[in-house]
Design a protein around this motif. Structure first.
Motif, short mmCIF file in Angstrom:
data_model
loop_
_atom_site.label_atom_id
_atom_site.label_comp_id
_atom_site.label_asym_id
_atom_site.label_seq_id
_atom_site.Cartn_x
_atom_site.Cartn_y
_atom_site.Cartn_z
N GLN A 1 48.53 33.75 34.02
CA GLN A 1 47.55 34.36 34.91
C GLN A 1 48.15 35.53 35.68
O GLN A 1 47.50 36.57 35.82
CB GLN A 1 46.99 33.32 35.88
CG GLN A 1 46.08 32.33 35.20
CD GLN A 1 45.27 31.52 36.18
OE1 GLN A 1 44.70 32.07 37.11
NE2 GLN A 1 45.23 30.21 35.98
N TRP B 1 36.07 43.80 35.73
CA TRP B 1 36.38 42.37 35.80
C TRP B 1 37.57 41.96 34.95
O TRP B 1 38.27 41.02 35.28
CB TRP B 1 35.15 41.55 35.43
CG TRP B 1 34.10 41.63 36.49
CD1 TRP B 1 33.09 42.53 36.57
CD2 TRP B 1 34.01 40.82 37.65
NE1 TRP B 1 32.36 42.32 37.71
CE2 TRP B 1 32.89 41.27 38.39
CE3 TRP B 1 34.74 39.75 38.14
CZ2 TRP B 1 32.50 40.69 39.59
CZ3 TRP B 1 34.35 39.17 39.33
CH2 TRP B 1 33.25 39.64 40.05
N LEU C 1 46.48 39.10 35.35
CA LEU C 1 45.87 39.67 36.55
C LEU C 1 46.57 40.97 36.95
O LEU C 1 45.90 41.94 37.34
CB LEU C 1 45.87 38.66 37.69
CG LEU C 1 44.95 37.45 37.48
CD1 LEU C 1 45.19 36.41 38.55
CD2 LEU C 1 43.49 37.88 37.46
N GLU D 1 44.02 41.28 49.46
CA GLU D 1 42.65 40.74 49.35
C GLU D 1 41.94 40.86 50.69
O GLU D 1 40.78 41.28 50.75
CB GLU D 1 42.70 39.28 48.90
CG GLU D 1 41.34 38.65 48.72
CD GLU D 1 40.63 39.05 47.43
OE1 GLU D 1 39.39 38.87 47.37
OE2 GLU D 1 41.27 39.53 46.49
N TYR E 1 39.67 38.22 34.60
CA TYR E 1 39.54 37.34 35.77
C TYR E 1 38.59 36.16 35.53
O TYR E 1 38.97 35.01 35.71
CB TYR E 1 39.09 38.17 36.98
CG TYR E 1 38.86 37.38 38.23
CD1 TYR E 1 39.86 36.60 38.79
CD2 TYR E 1 37.64 37.42 38.88
CE1 TYR E 1 39.66 35.88 39.95
CE2 TYR E 1 37.42 36.71 40.04
CZ TYR E 1 38.43 35.94 40.57
OH TYR E 1 38.22 35.23 41.72
N ASP F 1 45.33 43.61 34.66
CA ASP F 1 43.96 44.01 35.02
C ASP F 1 43.96 44.93 36.23
O ASP F 1 43.22 45.92 36.27
CB ASP F 1 43.10 42.77 35.33
CG ASP F 1 42.61 42.07 34.08
OD1 ASP F 1 42.68 42.67 32.99
OD2 ASP F 1 42.14 40.92 34.21
N ILE F 2 44.77 44.61 37.23
CA ILE F 2 44.84 45.44 38.43
C ILE F 2 45.35 46.83 38.09
O ILE F 2 44.79 47.84 38.51
CB ILE F 2 45.70 44.76 39.51
CG1 ILE F 2 45.00 43.51 40.05
CG2 ILE F 2 46.03 45.74 40.64
CD1 ILE F 2 45.87 42.61 40.89
N GLN G 1 43.52 35.23 43.74
CA GLN G 1 43.94 34.40 42.61
C GLN G 1 45.37 34.72 42.21
O GLN G 1 46.16 33.82 41.94
CB GLN G 1 42.98 34.59 41.43
CG GLN G 1 43.31 33.74 40.23
CD GLN G 1 43.05 32.25 40.46
OE1 GLN G 1 42.37 31.86 41.41
NE2 GLN G 1 43.59 31.42 39.58
N VAL H 1 38.87 46.56 41.85
CA VAL H 1 39.17 45.21 41.41
C VAL H 1 38.15 44.30 42.10
O VAL H 1 37.89 44.46 43.29
CB VAL H 1 40.61 44.83 41.81
CG1 VAL H 1 40.91 43.39 41.48
CG2 VAL H 1 41.60 45.75 41.14
N VAL I 1 40.38 38.64 42.91
CA VAL I 1 41.47 38.87 41.96
C VAL I 1 42.82 38.80 42.66
O VAL I 1 43.74 38.12 42.21
CB VAL I 1 41.30 40.20 41.20
CG1 VAL I 1 42.55 40.56 40.42
CG2 VAL I 1 40.11 40.10 40.26
N HIS I 2 42.95 39.52 43.79
CA HIS I 2 44.23 39.49 44.50
C HIS I 2 44.50 38.10 45.08
O HIS I 2 45.65 37.66 45.12
CB HIS I 2 44.26 40.56 45.59
CG HIS I 2 44.40 41.95 45.05
ND1 HIS I 2 45.60 42.46 44.61
CD2 HIS I 2 43.47 42.91 44.84
CE1 HIS I 2 45.41 43.70 44.18
NE2 HIS I 2 44.13 43.99 44.30
#
Length: 124
Positions: free
Chosen positions: A56, A34, A60, A102, A37, A63-64, A81, A74, A78-79
């Motif tokens: 963001q 997570w 993000l 996404e 996110y 994170d990815i 956002q 993921v 997430v994608h």
């Protein structure tokens, strides 16, 4: 009386053994990584302006990349956002790319992501 005491002792021993063994059970690996996110979404809605689109996008993407490096998935959204934040920054091509990712990863989001992609493509 002796039989009752032995029976009780046997039950207590079994309960103690079960309790100890239950504490040794390993937890399954989470399905997703997570990262930031959830915190970003919470901050975006609860403290408007505290999670600007640029921040963001940066978090993000990190994170990815980390999820990919760790071989973890993921989480859904997430994608989407990331695409939305890129759209907010005026990066429509990058937004469309993230909405498409996404849609590919989570087919249940297909109608929603397709709507965003079509609106961007149609200039609305």
């Amino acid at each position: 009386m002796v039989i009752h005491t032995r029976l009780l002792a046997g039950r207590v021993s079994a309960l103690l053994a079960a309790t100890l063994l239950a504490g040794c059970v390993t937890q399954p690996e989470p399905l997703y990584r997570w990262g930031e996110y959830e915190n970003l979404i919470y901050t975006m809605y609860m403290q408007p302006g505290a999670a600007e689109p640029g921040l963001q996008v940066q978090k993000l993407r990190a994170d990815i990349e980390r999820s990919e490096a760790e071989g973890k998935r993921v989480p859904p959204g997430v994608h989407a956002q990331l695409g939305y934040m890129q759209y907010m920054q005026g990066n429509e091509a990058d937004a469309v790319e993230q909405f498409a990712v996404e849609r590919r990863l989570y087919p249940e989001s297909s109608d929603f992501m397709t709507t965003f992609i079509e609106r961007i493509d149609n200039g609305s």
